[in-house]
Write an enzyme that holds these catalytic residues in place. Structure first.
Site, PDB file in Angstrom:
ATOM      1  N   GLU A 108     -68.683  23.647  -7.918  1.00 34.87           N
ATOM      2  CA  GLU A 108     -67.529  23.043  -8.585  1.00 34.87           C
ATOM      3  C   GLU A 108     -66.641  24.116  -9.192  1.00 34.87           C
ATOM      4  O   GLU A 108     -65.408  24.042  -9.121  1.00 34.87           O
ATOM      5  CB  GLU A 108     -68.021  22.070  -9.662  1.00 34.87           C
ATOM      6  CG  GLU A 108     -66.911  21.299 -10.366  1.00 34.87           C
ATOM      7  CD  GLU A 108     -66.431  21.993 -11.613  1.00 34.87           C
ATOM      8  OE1 GLU A 108     -65.236  21.877 -11.942  1.00 34.87           O
ATOM      9  OE2 GLU A 108     -67.250  22.667 -12.255  1.00 34.87           O
TER      10      GLU A 108
ATOM     11  N   ASP B 268     -62.838  24.525  -7.865  1.00 31.92           N
ATOM     12  CA  ASP B 268     -61.703  24.398  -8.773  1.00 31.92           C
ATOM     13  C   ASP B 268     -60.680  25.494  -8.519  1.00 31.92           C
ATOM     14  O   ASP B 268     -59.464  25.243  -8.476  1.00 31.92           O
ATOM     15  CB  ASP B 268     -62.202  24.451 -10.223  1.00 31.92           C
ATOM     16  CG  ASP B 268     -61.069  24.426 -11.230  1.00 31.92           C
ATOM     17  OD1 ASP B 268     -60.447  23.359 -11.408  1.00 31.92           O
ATOM     18  OD2 ASP B 268     -60.784  25.477 -11.831  1.00 31.92           O
TER      19      ASP B 268
ATOM     20  N   ASP C  59     -65.823  16.299 -10.128  1.00 32.50           N
ATOM     21  CA  ASP C  59     -66.585  17.538  -9.946  1.00 32.50           C
ATOM     22  C   ASP C  59     -67.191  17.608  -8.546  1.00 32.50           C
ATOM     23  O   ASP C  59     -67.242  18.682  -7.929  1.00 32.50           O
ATOM     24  CB  ASP C  59     -67.697  17.638 -10.987  1.00 32.50           C
ATOM     25  CG  ASP C  59     -67.170  17.933 -12.390  1.00 32.50           C
ATOM     26  OD1 ASP C  59     -65.969  18.261 -12.501  1.00 32.50           O
ATOM     27  OD2 ASP C  59     -67.948  17.818 -13.351  1.00 32.50           O
TER      28      ASP C  59
ATOM     29  N   GLU D 267     -64.480  18.656  -6.051  1.00 32.85           N
ATOM     30  CA  GLU D 267     -64.215  20.099  -6.151  1.00 32.85           C
ATOM     31  C   GLU D 267     -65.380  20.893  -5.565  1.00 32.85           C
ATOM     32  O   GLU D 267     -65.168  21.955  -4.961  1.00 32.85           O
ATOM     33  CB  GLU D 267     -63.972  20.496  -7.600  1.00 32.85           C
ATOM     34  CG  GLU D 267     -62.626  20.039  -8.137  1.00 32.85           C
ATOM     35  CD  GLU D 267     -62.320  20.580  -9.513  1.00 32.85           C
ATOM     36  OE1 GLU D 267     -61.152  20.925  -9.768  1.00 32.85           O
ATOM     37  OE2 GLU D 267     -63.245  20.654 -10.356  1.00 32.85           O
TER      38      GLU D 267
END
Length: 232
Positions: A36, A40, A109, A112
């Protein structure tokens, strides 16, 4: 190719990475927090590059606001819901019982994490293609002439236009573990008698939620006032 791979438009050479992307820390290790973190950064870079190329005349401030709107938790959550990611999540019993499969933070999450997994399985170009594929509708809807403003900015502008003080944002409560806290924020505008609340997994998001409700209340009252006047 699995159902989720068909949906995102990418087939993994290392299926374990996709499995890890769906693994919440409550289930065990290896979980998806590191993926994650990576995803991101990939998402922000991919969206920034796309906006930079598509809108060559927009200033940095506008590009930043457009990107922030596209990469915020709510946008990720909406895409994750369309993909039905909740059905694929690997959660601990406690998270399952508490509604983890539909929790915005967990779904955002996980999405990502998929971006990070694609990067590790192939390269940035492939990850970027997946992101553009999933964001196609959102990107097509962008109107550079009316860049999105967040709720706090909209509320501030309407109050300033009426020469009223800015709202107070008050932290009412914080619950949950340190890594998954839930914040409850009140937005208070004494001059208008408005007191709204927002709940989210970050203080900023909770403030935005409270500001949105307050802005909607002001605009609704303005509309009703206009209708009453026109009816006289």
């Amino acid at each position: 190719m699995t159902e989720i791979e068909q949906a995102i438009g990418y087939q993994f050479k290392q299926p374990r990475l996709l499995t890890q992307a769906f693994t919440h820390r409550s289930f065990g290790t290896p979980h998806n927090e590191r993926l994650e973190f990576l995803g991101d950064s990939v998402l922000n870079c991919a969206i920034a590059q796309f906006l930079y190329t598509r809108f060559p005349d927009l200033p940095e401030g506008v590009l930043s606001r457009l990107r922030a709107n596209l990469v915020r938790q709510q946008s990720l959550f909406e895409i994750a819901e369309k993909l039905k990611l909740g059905e694929f999540l690997r959660l601990g019993d406690g998270e399952v019982k508490s509604g983890g499969r539909s929790r915005p933070s967990i779904l955002a999450d996980a999405l990502e994490s998929i971006f990070g997994a694609v990067l590790l399985d192939s390269n940035f170009d492939q990850a970027q293609q997946v992101i553009h594929h999933l964001y196609a509708d959102s990107i097509a809807a962008i109107d550079p002439k009316t860049p999105a403003k967040d709720s706090k900015t909209l509320l501030q502008e309407v109050l300033q236009s009426r020469h009223l003080p800015l709202p107070d944002y008050v932290l009412v409560n914080t619950t949950g573990h340190a890594h998954e806290q839930i914040f409850s924020i009140d937005c208070v505008i004494p001059a208008l008698g408005i007191h709204t609340s927002g709940v989210a997994n970050s203080r900023r998001a909770a403030e935005q939620a409270a500001a949105l409700t307050a802005h909607q209340a002001i605009m609704t009252e303005a509309t009703l006032t206009s209708v009453r006047k026109s009816g006289k």
